[in-house]
Design a protein around this motif. Structure first.
Motif, PDB file in Angstrom:
ATOM      1  N   PHE A  69      18.308  58.730  76.644  1.00 34.70           N
ATOM      2  CA  PHE A  69      18.906  59.960  77.151  1.00 34.70           C
ATOM      3  C   PHE A  69      18.406  61.169  76.356  1.00 34.70           C
ATOM      4  O   PHE A  69      18.031  62.198  76.926  1.00 34.70           O
ATOM      5  CB  PHE A  69      20.423  59.876  77.063  1.00 34.70           C
ATOM      6  N   ASP A  70      18.393  61.053  75.032  1.00 39.27           N
ATOM      7  CA  ASP A  70      17.929  62.153  74.191  1.00 39.27           C
ATOM      8  C   ASP A  70      16.467  62.508  74.473  1.00 39.27           C
ATOM      9  O   ASP A  70      16.100  63.684  74.537  1.00 39.27           O
ATOM     10  CB  ASP A  70      18.080  61.788  72.707  1.00 39.27           C
ATOM     11  N   ASN A  71      15.635  61.490  74.632  1.00 38.98           N
ATOM     12  CA  ASN A  71      14.218  61.726  74.909  1.00 38.98           C
ATOM     13  C   ASN A  71      14.036  62.465  76.232  1.00 38.98           C
ATOM     14  O   ASN A  71      13.215  63.381  76.349  1.00 38.98           O
ATOM     15  CB  ASN A  71      13.447  60.411  74.947  1.00 38.98           C
ATOM     16  N   LEU A  76      12.884  67.519  79.285  1.00 39.72           N
ATOM     17  CA  LEU A  76      13.261  68.485  80.314  1.00 39.72           C
ATOM     18  C   LEU A  76      13.440  69.882  79.718  1.00 39.72           C
ATOM     19  O   LEU A  76      13.020  70.888  80.301  1.00 39.72           O
ATOM     20  CB  LEU A  76      14.554  68.039  81.003  1.00 39.72           C
ATOM     21  N   MET A  77      14.053  69.942  78.540  1.00 40.08           N
ATOM     22  CA  MET A  77      14.278  71.223  77.892  1.00 40.08           C
ATOM     23  C   MET A  77      12.960  71.861  77.454  1.00 40.08           C
ATOM     24  O   MET A  77      12.740  73.058  77.646  1.00 40.08           O
ATOM     25  CB  MET A  77      15.203  71.052  76.684  1.00 40.08           C
ATOM     26  N   GLN A  82       8.765  76.114  78.004  1.00 43.90           N
ATOM     27  CA  GLN A  82       7.361  76.487  78.170  1.00 43.90           C
ATOM     28  C   GLN A  82       7.149  77.408  79.372  1.00 43.90           C
ATOM     29  O   GLN A  82       6.206  78.206  79.397  1.00 43.90           O
ATOM     30  CB  GLN A  82       6.501  75.232  78.317  1.00 43.90           C
ATOM     31  N   LYS A  83       8.030  77.309  80.363  1.00 47.60           N
ATOM     32  CA  LYS A  83       7.887  78.112  81.575  1.00 47.60           C
ATOM     33  C   LYS A  83       8.665  79.433  81.493  1.00 47.60           C
ATOM     34  O   LYS A  83       8.725  80.171  82.463  1.00 47.60           O
ATOM     35  CB  LYS A  83       8.386  77.317  82.784  1.00 47.60           C
ATOM     36  N   THR A  84       9.260  79.721  80.320  1.00 53.39           N
ATOM     37  CA  THR A  84      10.107  80.900  80.168  1.00 53.39           C
ATOM     38  C   THR A  84       9.435  81.964  79.311  1.00 53.39           C
ATOM     39  O   THR A  84       8.819  81.655  78.301  1.00 53.39           O
ATOM     40  CB  THR A  84      11.452  80.502  79.503  1.00 53.39           C
ATOM     41  N   LYS A  85       9.564  83.221  79.724  1.00 58.53           N
ATOM     42  CA  LYS A  85       9.012  84.330  78.946  1.00 58.53           C
ATOM     43  C   LYS A  85       9.737  84.424  77.605  1.00 58.53           C
ATOM     44  O   LYS A  85      10.928  84.142  77.508  1.00 58.53           O
ATOM     45  CB  LYS A  85       9.167  85.651  79.713  1.00 58.53           C
ATOM     46  N   PRO A  86       9.026  84.835  76.554  1.00 59.91           N
ATOM     47  CA  PRO A  86       9.629  84.924  75.217  1.00 59.91           C
ATOM     48  C   PRO A  86      10.573  86.119  75.060  1.00 59.91           C
ATOM     49  O   PRO A  86      10.320  87.045  74.296  1.00 59.91           O
ATOM     50  CB  PRO A  86       8.405  85.035  74.294  1.00 59.91           C
ATOM     51  N   SER A  98      19.709  74.130  80.348  1.00 59.16           N
ATOM     52  CA  SER A  98      19.071  72.818  80.194  1.00 59.16           C
ATOM     53  C   SER A  98      19.994  71.832  79.506  1.00 59.16           C
ATOM     54  O   SER A  98      20.090  70.668  79.914  1.00 59.16           O
ATOM     55  CB  SER A  98      17.771  72.954  79.395  1.00 59.16           C
ATOM     56  N   TYR A  99      20.680  72.284  78.457  1.00 58.43           N
ATOM     57  CA  TYR A  99      21.553  71.388  77.701  1.00 58.43           C
ATOM     58  C   TYR A  99      22.677  70.842  78.590  1.00 58.43           C
ATOM     59  O   TYR A  99      22.905  69.628  78.645  1.00 58.43           O
ATOM     60  CB  TYR A  99      22.155  72.122  76.502  1.00 58.43           C
ATOM     61  N   ILE A 100      23.355  71.735  79.286  1.00 60.59           N
ATOM     62  CA  ILE A 100      24.482  71.306  80.124  1.00 60.59           C
ATOM     63  C   ILE A 100      24.013  70.465  81.302  1.00 60.59           C
ATOM     64  O   ILE A 100      24.604  69.426  81.623  1.00 60.59           O
ATOM     65  CB  ILE A 100      25.281  72.527  80.632  1.00 60.59           C
TER      66      ILE A 100
END
Length: 204
Positions: A69-71, A76-77, A82-86, A98-100
């Motif tokens: 599950f952790d892996n 996924l996170m 990687q697809k998100t602007k900084p 992502s966490y929830i």
């Protein structure tokens, strides 16, 4: 007349994946109490020694499920990051979401696995390892938005505690997923904002 299907021989990795998938199915349909190594062998169509070779004992099986599950959660996170602007708010949102969502993806099974492992050294090690990985990931992501390019350890652990508590409340239907995501987002933003003016030894 058609020939009977020959039994497919799986590689060790493929067999492990099959056993893990079957174990999650048993938990979902019958509960954690039903998940024994013998029952897993029966449902997977293999002998008991095959299952014991992969997991050694029941605690080892549950530890493997937790690790799997952790892996999956980490992969996924990382992909979402990687697809998100900084930008601070965008990154805080993707971490919270992502966490929830990763916890909800496994549904009520994950709290049951944790409960089955309660008090075992396997659980403590896996949870501690994951906690370090997750907090260090967040430190690296959010440090650039802090005045001294760093985040205090206490703040990171407080954020992790909030994430775990909100996830548990969501799986128990005490709060909605949107409420959990929104609150975790606020916790992350607050963590970063407080770094602008709270010195190392400051009290709240």
């Amino acid at each position: 007349m058609s020939k009977p299907h020959s039994r497919i021989r799986l590689s060790r990795e493929q067999r492990y994946e099959q056993l893990v998938e079957t174990a999650w199915k048993i938990i979902h349909e019958e509960g954690t109490e039903a998940l024994t190594l013998g029952h897993l062998a029966e449902q997977s169509g293999v002998t008991k020694p095959v299952v014991y070779d992969h997991f050694t004992n029941r605690s080892g099986l549950f530890a493997s499920l937790y690790q799997e599950f952790d892996n999956r959660q980490t992969a996924l996170m990382d992909d979402a990051i990687q697809k998100t602007k900084p930008e601070l708010e965008l990154l805080a949102s993707v971490i919270a979401t992502s966490y929830i969502e990763c916890v909800l993806l496994q549904g009520r099974e994950m709290p049951s696995v944790i409960a089955a492992l309660a008090g075992t050294p396997e659980l403590e090690k896996i949870r501690n390892d994951y906690a370090v990985i997750f907090t260090e990931k967040c430190r690296k992501i959010f440090a650039p938005f802090c005045h001294d390019k760093s985040i205090h350890d206490a703040a990171l652990w407080a954020m992790l505690g909030s994430a775990e508590g909100l996830s548990y409340a969501t799986t128990c239907s005490a709060i909605t997923a949107d409420q959990a995501k929104g609150e975790l987002f606020s916790v992350i933003i607050s963590m970063v904002q407080r770094s602008y003016y709270q010195p190392d030894n400051a009290m709240p």
